[in-house]
Design a protein around this motif. Structure first.
Motif, PDB file in Angstrom:
ATOM      1  N   ALA A 166      50.009  13.914   4.934  1.00  0.00           N
ATOM      2  CA  ALA A 166      49.157  13.704   3.767  1.00  0.00           C
ATOM      3  C   ALA A 166      48.410  12.386   3.808  1.00  0.00           C
ATOM      4  O   ALA A 166      47.321  12.274   3.239  1.00  0.00           O
ATOM      5  N   LEU A 167      48.986  11.359   4.434  1.00  0.00           N
ATOM      6  CA  LEU A 167      48.352  10.044   4.535  1.00  0.00           C
ATOM      7  C   LEU A 167      48.292   9.631   5.989  1.00  0.00           C
ATOM      8  O   LEU A 167      49.270   9.791   6.739  1.00  0.00           O
ATOM      9  N   PRO A 223      38.209  13.042  -3.650  1.00  0.00           N
ATOM     10  CA  PRO A 223      38.327  14.417  -4.146  1.00  0.00           C
ATOM     11  C   PRO A 223      39.778  14.817  -4.365  1.00  0.00           C
ATOM     12  O   PRO A 223      40.708  14.153  -3.898  1.00  0.00           O
ATOM     13  N   ASN A 224      39.969  15.917  -5.083  1.00  0.00           N
ATOM     14  CA  ASN A 224      41.313  16.481  -5.227  1.00  0.00           C
ATOM     15  C   ASN A 224      41.893  16.793  -3.853  1.00  0.00           C
ATOM     16  O   ASN A 224      41.193  17.275  -2.957  1.00  0.00           O
ATOM     17  N   GLY A 225      43.176  16.515  -3.702  1.00  0.00           N
ATOM     18  CA  GLY A 225      43.836  16.793  -2.434  1.00  0.00           C
ATOM     19  C   GLY A 225      43.642  15.738  -1.380  1.00  0.00           C
ATOM     20  O   GLY A 225      44.069  15.931  -0.229  1.00  0.00           O
ATOM     21  N   ALA A 226      43.049  14.611  -1.743  1.00  0.00           N
ATOM     22  CA  ALA A 226      42.780  13.559  -0.759  1.00  0.00           C
ATOM     23  C   ALA A 226      44.018  12.763  -0.387  1.00  0.00           C
ATOM     24  O   ALA A 226      44.019  12.044   0.616  1.00  0.00           O
ATOM     25  N   GLU A 248      39.543  10.139   1.480  1.00  0.00           N
ATOM     26  CA  GLU A 248      39.244  11.536   1.776  1.00  0.00           C
ATOM     27  C   GLU A 248      40.180  12.018   2.867  1.00  0.00           C
ATOM     28  O   GLU A 248      40.384  11.322   3.872  1.00  0.00           O
ATOM     29  N   ARG A 249      40.777  13.177   2.638  1.00  0.00           N
ATOM     30  CA  ARG A 249      41.653  13.817   3.632  1.00  0.00           C
ATOM     31  C   ARG A 249      42.730  12.859   4.132  1.00  0.00           C
ATOM     32  O   ARG A 249      43.048  12.823   5.327  1.00  0.00           O
ATOM     33  N   GLY A 250      43.304  12.095   3.213  1.00  0.00           N
ATOM     34  CA  GLY A 250      44.414  11.226   3.552  1.00  0.00           C
ATOM     35  C   GLY A 250      44.054   9.925   4.220  1.00  0.00           C
ATOM     36  O   GLY A 250      44.951   9.185   4.649  1.00  0.00           O
ATOM     37  N   ARG A 251      42.756   9.613   4.293  1.00  0.00           N
ATOM     38  CA  ARG A 251      42.317   8.394   4.964  1.00  0.00           C
ATOM     39  C   ARG A 251      41.418   7.567   4.047  1.00  0.00           C
ATOM     40  O   ARG A 251      40.665   8.126   3.242  1.00  0.00           O
TER      41      ARG A 251
END
Length: 250
Positions: free
Chosen positions: A26-27, A45-48, A218-221
């Protein structure tokens, strides 16, 4: 707009943190800092991975790599209550109140650490001043409060722990615009009283207007950072998070 305190020693520092749920990462190598006296905003965003990061900071999720450092000392392996004792409190997404308990009982639960218990009466008096609408109904059951008052109670409960760093995860979610403005006014007030703030917020415009500095996830970054003003005026940020062109303000 605030002046950044870039030269300050970080009060809270996240260093190259990775976090996983089973096989899902996730991260990815997340690093950020919150200096003493700052309001730092995290948008995305959601889910980031924003909530995962907040949970990792307060010890509810263990990182698979990297470290969380408070006042120069790693807290990565401490339990959640030990991190609260050291001055970090989280207002979680969804509030997570004790719904069957009263307003006063919820607030008293926030002062469970030894340090907070010693100052409970004085802190409670201050919370009543910050949230006078709660002071009018100390014995009302939390689950019967409006959404806005529940969010105030969640923040008040966190303040009862005497935090030096306050983490807020989506405090404006689902609230009417007038209540949202009230919540942001409270964040500003808390900060002026010496509490550093890390704010995760979908209302990017309002959050960036409040921020000393901000990060984009974004996307864990972490994919961007700068002052609140810099990101408000960044065309890519405006396009992705602010609904297009920035409004002209007097």
């Amino acid at each position: 707009m605030h002046t950044s305190v870039m030269d300050c020693v970080p009060m809270l520092e996240i260093k190259s943190v990775n976090a996983c749920y089973g096989d899902f990462q996730a991260l990815w190598d997340v690093s950020l800092r919150v200096n003493a006296g700052e309001i730092v905003v995290l948008i995305g965003p959601n889910g980031a991975g924003k909530t995962t990061l907040m949970r990792t900071i307060v010890g509810l999720h263990r990182p698979s790599a990297g470290s969380v450092v408070l006042d120069g000392q790693a807290t990565t392996r401490l339990d959640g209550h030990q991190i609260v004792e050291r001055g970090v409190a989280l207002v979680p997404e969804g509030r997570k109140l004790f719904g069957g308990m009263s307003v006063l009982e919820n607030l008293e639960m926030g002062a469970y650490t030894a340090r907070a218990r010693q100052a409970r009466a004085q802190t409670l008096a201050w919370v009543w001043q910050v949230f006078p609408v709660l002071a009018e109904r100390p014995h009302q059951i939390a689950s019967t409060l409006s959404g806005g008052m529940q969010q105030m109670l969640a923040i008040g409960r966190a303040l009862m722990s005497l935090p030096r760093v306050l983490l807020l995860d989506e405090p404006s979610l689902g609230l009417a615009p007038l209540i949202v403005q009230n919540i942001f006014d409270v964040v500003n007030l808390v900060n002026r009283n010496g509490v550093a703030v890390l704010l995760v917020e979908q209302n990017a415009r309002a959050a960036l207007e409040l921020a000393y500095r901000a990060y984009i996830m974004e996307r864990g970054r972490i994919v961007g950072q700068g002052t609140g003003a810099d990101l408000l005026n960044d065309p890519n940020v405006r396009r992705a998070y602010l609904g297009g062109a920035l409004e002209t303000r007097e």
